[in-house]
Design an enzyme around this catalytic site. Sequence first.
Site, PDB file in Angstrom:
ATOM      1  N   VAL A 113     -51.400  14.318  13.322  1.00  0.00           N
ATOM      2  CA  VAL A 113     -52.163  13.173  13.821  1.00  0.00           C
ATOM      3  C   VAL A 113     -51.239  12.151  14.471  1.00  0.00           C
ATOM      4  O   VAL A 113     -51.561  11.596  15.529  1.00  0.00           O
ATOM      5  CB  VAL A 113     -52.977  12.537  12.676  1.00  0.00           C
ATOM      6  CG1 VAL A 113     -53.676  11.269  13.162  1.00  0.00           C
ATOM      7  CG2 VAL A 113     -54.012  13.527  12.148  1.00  0.00           C
ATOM      8  N   LYS A 115     -58.290   8.609   4.451  1.00  0.00           N
ATOM      9  CA  LYS A 115     -59.555   8.590   3.709  1.00  0.00           C
ATOM     10  C   LYS A 115     -59.352   8.529   2.204  1.00  0.00           C
ATOM     11  O   LYS A 115     -60.143   7.914   1.490  1.00  0.00           O
ATOM     12  CB  LYS A 115     -60.409   9.800   4.081  1.00  0.00           C
ATOM     13  CG  LYS A 115     -59.749  11.133   3.847  1.00  0.00           C
ATOM     14  CD  LYS A 115     -60.610  12.277   4.346  1.00  0.00           C
ATOM     15  CE  LYS A 115     -59.840  13.583   4.327  1.00  0.00           C
ATOM     16  NZ  LYS A 115     -58.785  13.640   5.355  1.00  0.00           N
ATOM     17  N   VAL A 121     -63.076   8.796   8.673  1.00  0.00           N
ATOM     18  CA  VAL A 121     -64.324   9.556   8.510  1.00  0.00           C
ATOM     19  C   VAL A 121     -64.671  10.231   9.827  1.00  0.00           C
ATOM     20  O   VAL A 121     -64.750   9.585  10.871  1.00  0.00           O
ATOM     21  CB  VAL A 121     -65.488   8.640   8.086  1.00  0.00           C
ATOM     22  CG1 VAL A 121     -66.788   9.440   8.006  1.00  0.00           C
ATOM     23  CG2 VAL A 121     -65.189   7.967   6.756  1.00  0.00           C
ATOM     24  N   GLY A 154     -56.097  28.102  11.580  1.00  0.00           N
ATOM     25  CA  GLY A 154     -55.608  26.742  11.411  1.00  0.00           C
ATOM     26  C   GLY A 154     -56.662  25.726  11.016  1.00  0.00           C
ATOM     27  O   GLY A 154     -56.388  24.525  10.949  1.00  0.00           O
ATOM     28  N   GLU A 211     -61.495   3.696  11.400  1.00  0.00           N
ATOM     29  CA  GLU A 211     -62.485   4.586  12.017  1.00  0.00           C
ATOM     30  C   GLU A 211     -62.143   6.055  11.811  1.00  0.00           C
ATOM     31  O   GLU A 211     -63.013   6.883  11.560  1.00  0.00           O
ATOM     32  CB  GLU A 211     -62.590   4.285  13.515  1.00  0.00           C
ATOM     33  CG  GLU A 211     -63.623   5.103  14.263  1.00  0.00           C
ATOM     34  CD  GLU A 211     -65.040   4.807  13.820  1.00  0.00           C
ATOM     35  OE1 GLU A 211     -65.694   5.719  13.284  1.00  0.00           O
ATOM     36  OE2 GLU A 211     -65.486   3.662  14.001  1.00  0.00           O
ATOM     37  N   ASP A 245     -62.784  16.361   0.051  1.00  0.00           N
ATOM     38  CA  ASP A 245     -62.561  15.686   1.336  1.00  0.00           C
ATOM     39  C   ASP A 245     -63.854  15.025   1.817  1.00  0.00           C
ATOM     40  O   ASP A 245     -63.870  13.850   2.182  1.00  0.00           O
ATOM     41  CB  ASP A 245     -62.066  16.707   2.364  1.00  0.00           C
ATOM     42  CG  ASP A 245     -61.970  16.129   3.764  1.00  0.00           C
ATOM     43  OD1 ASP A 245     -60.949  15.507   4.070  1.00  0.00           O
ATOM     44  OD2 ASP A 245     -62.924  16.302   4.549  1.00  0.00           O
ATOM     45  N   LYS A 295     -65.181  10.802   2.244  1.00  0.00           N
ATOM     46  CA  LYS A 295     -65.814  10.262   3.446  1.00  0.00           C
ATOM     47  C   LYS A 295     -67.191   9.671   3.128  1.00  0.00           C
ATOM     48  O   LYS A 295     -67.572   8.623   3.681  1.00  0.00           O
ATOM     49  CB  LYS A 295     -65.936  11.363   4.493  1.00  0.00           C
ATOM     50  CG  LYS A 295     -64.576  11.857   4.996  1.00  0.00           C
ATOM     51  CD  LYS A 295     -64.693  13.122   5.829  1.00  0.00           C
ATOM     52  CE  LYS A 295     -63.331  13.627   6.265  1.00  0.00           C
ATOM     53  NZ  LYS A 295     -63.402  14.923   6.976  1.00  0.00           N
ATOM     54  N   GLU A 341     -56.172  24.376   5.406  1.00  0.00           N
ATOM     55  CA  GLU A 341     -54.793  24.155   4.981  1.00  0.00           C
ATOM     56  C   GLU A 341     -54.328  25.323   4.114  1.00  0.00           C
ATOM     57  O   GLU A 341     -55.136  26.130   3.638  1.00  0.00           O
ATOM     58  CB  GLU A 341     -54.700  22.851   4.180  1.00  0.00           C
ATOM     59  CG  GLU A 341     -55.161  21.619   4.930  1.00  0.00           C
ATOM     60  CD  GLU A 341     -54.179  21.159   5.989  1.00  0.00           C
ATOM     61  OE1 GLU A 341     -53.013  21.633   5.955  1.00  0.00           O
ATOM     62  OE2 GLU A 341     -54.563  20.351   6.850  1.00  0.00           O
TER      63      GLU A 341
END
Length: 432
Positions: free
Chosen positions: A16, A107, A134, A189, A131, A203, A207, A192
């Site tokens: 990221v 998150k 989520v 991919g 932002e 996860d 969120k 994970e």
Amino acid sequence: MSKKVINAALLGLGTVGTGVYKVLKNQEAEMEKKIGATVKLKKILVRNLKKAAAKIAEPEILTNNWKEILEDESIDIVIEVMGGIEPAKTYIMEALKAGKNVVTANKDLVASHGGELLDCAAANQCDFLFEAAVAGGIPIIRPLKQCLTGNHLSEIVGIVNGTTNFILTKMTQENMEFADALALATKLGYAEADPTADIQGYDAGRKMAIMASIAFNSRVTFENVATEGITRISSKDIRYARDLGCVIKLLGVARNTDTGIEVSVQPMLVSEKHPLASVNDSFNAVFVHGDAVDDAMFYGRGAGELPTASAIVGDVFDIVRDILFQCTARIRCTCYKSLSIKNQEDIESRFFMRIHASDTPGVLAAIASVLGKYEVSIAQMIQKHKHEEWAELVIVTSRVKEGNFHDALLVLEKMEVVQKISSVIRVYGEEE
């Protein structure tokens, strides 16, 4: 008027972080016209300087010393993409206390400590935006905090994990079993090396906690979210769901009811007619219901290098505008209520279940009698394939308190005529 430059620091240069670097570079030529200033990455915090140097054109801006960023008064914005709780929380708190505005995609941190971080930001007149925490590149936090504030929101339903949605799509469209679909997701991919947080619903749960807090103006943490993953979903469940005109999705559901907030992440049967049923592969979607807007759906890429970076840079640009007009901290924590969180056993749901039972007279009546004793009403009952002396029953219930349903299951499991209960999955929505 001289050109205005806003300095920023990036914490982390993984997938990221690299995306953020690329998007900022790609926007350089138009930034000043778009937002009134240019954002300059002055420092990037990394662990491995040599490895990171190969990713960017200006290796001189790399550092492994957080203090260089914290103590640099010329840096106005800190972008955190390290992930995890620590040291990210400490860095963010220190940055806010130093008067630096913060953007994060974290998150885990926002779902558990969002209230504390927002309060710290307000106390120091800073923006704290998230932002990207989520649904990746899908704008949803800003619409909930700004565009939809003229509503009383009553429900948020979302497919907010691309890995599980990809797996369930392959199981639905190509009749793959869970293990094979997970292996494919890992190879491509989408998953994970350790997919636990995705396939167990954690996860998505984080969120949903974030969205519920904003939508209902009352603090919801990850610990409040009932989570169940997709590891027990089989291709047979998916085929039977199709026979009922449904697909199976991992849904996050948050409702604001008169008796408290309901929030969960669980696999559910969804009618093929519902817009969420057609959200496939790694795409995400969030469906919102409000008293004024009625229904609205947000759809797009829920993860990935550039979609997530898109949301982060959008937050950075918002902060730049606030800095220029001296109005940082204008949108603060929106949790001004203290609503209760309903216990799972008090939530009403519909259920789909598969039972292997003895193929003898009176068995259906015996099962129906147990369900009736616990106020579980049968909406549909279908006898499926027979195997030797056992028959497979598919039962769909009407809405029932989850506590009652689970009490009935405990009795059914002990009945001599019941070989096993193969599957129990919730059904989203009302009976058609």
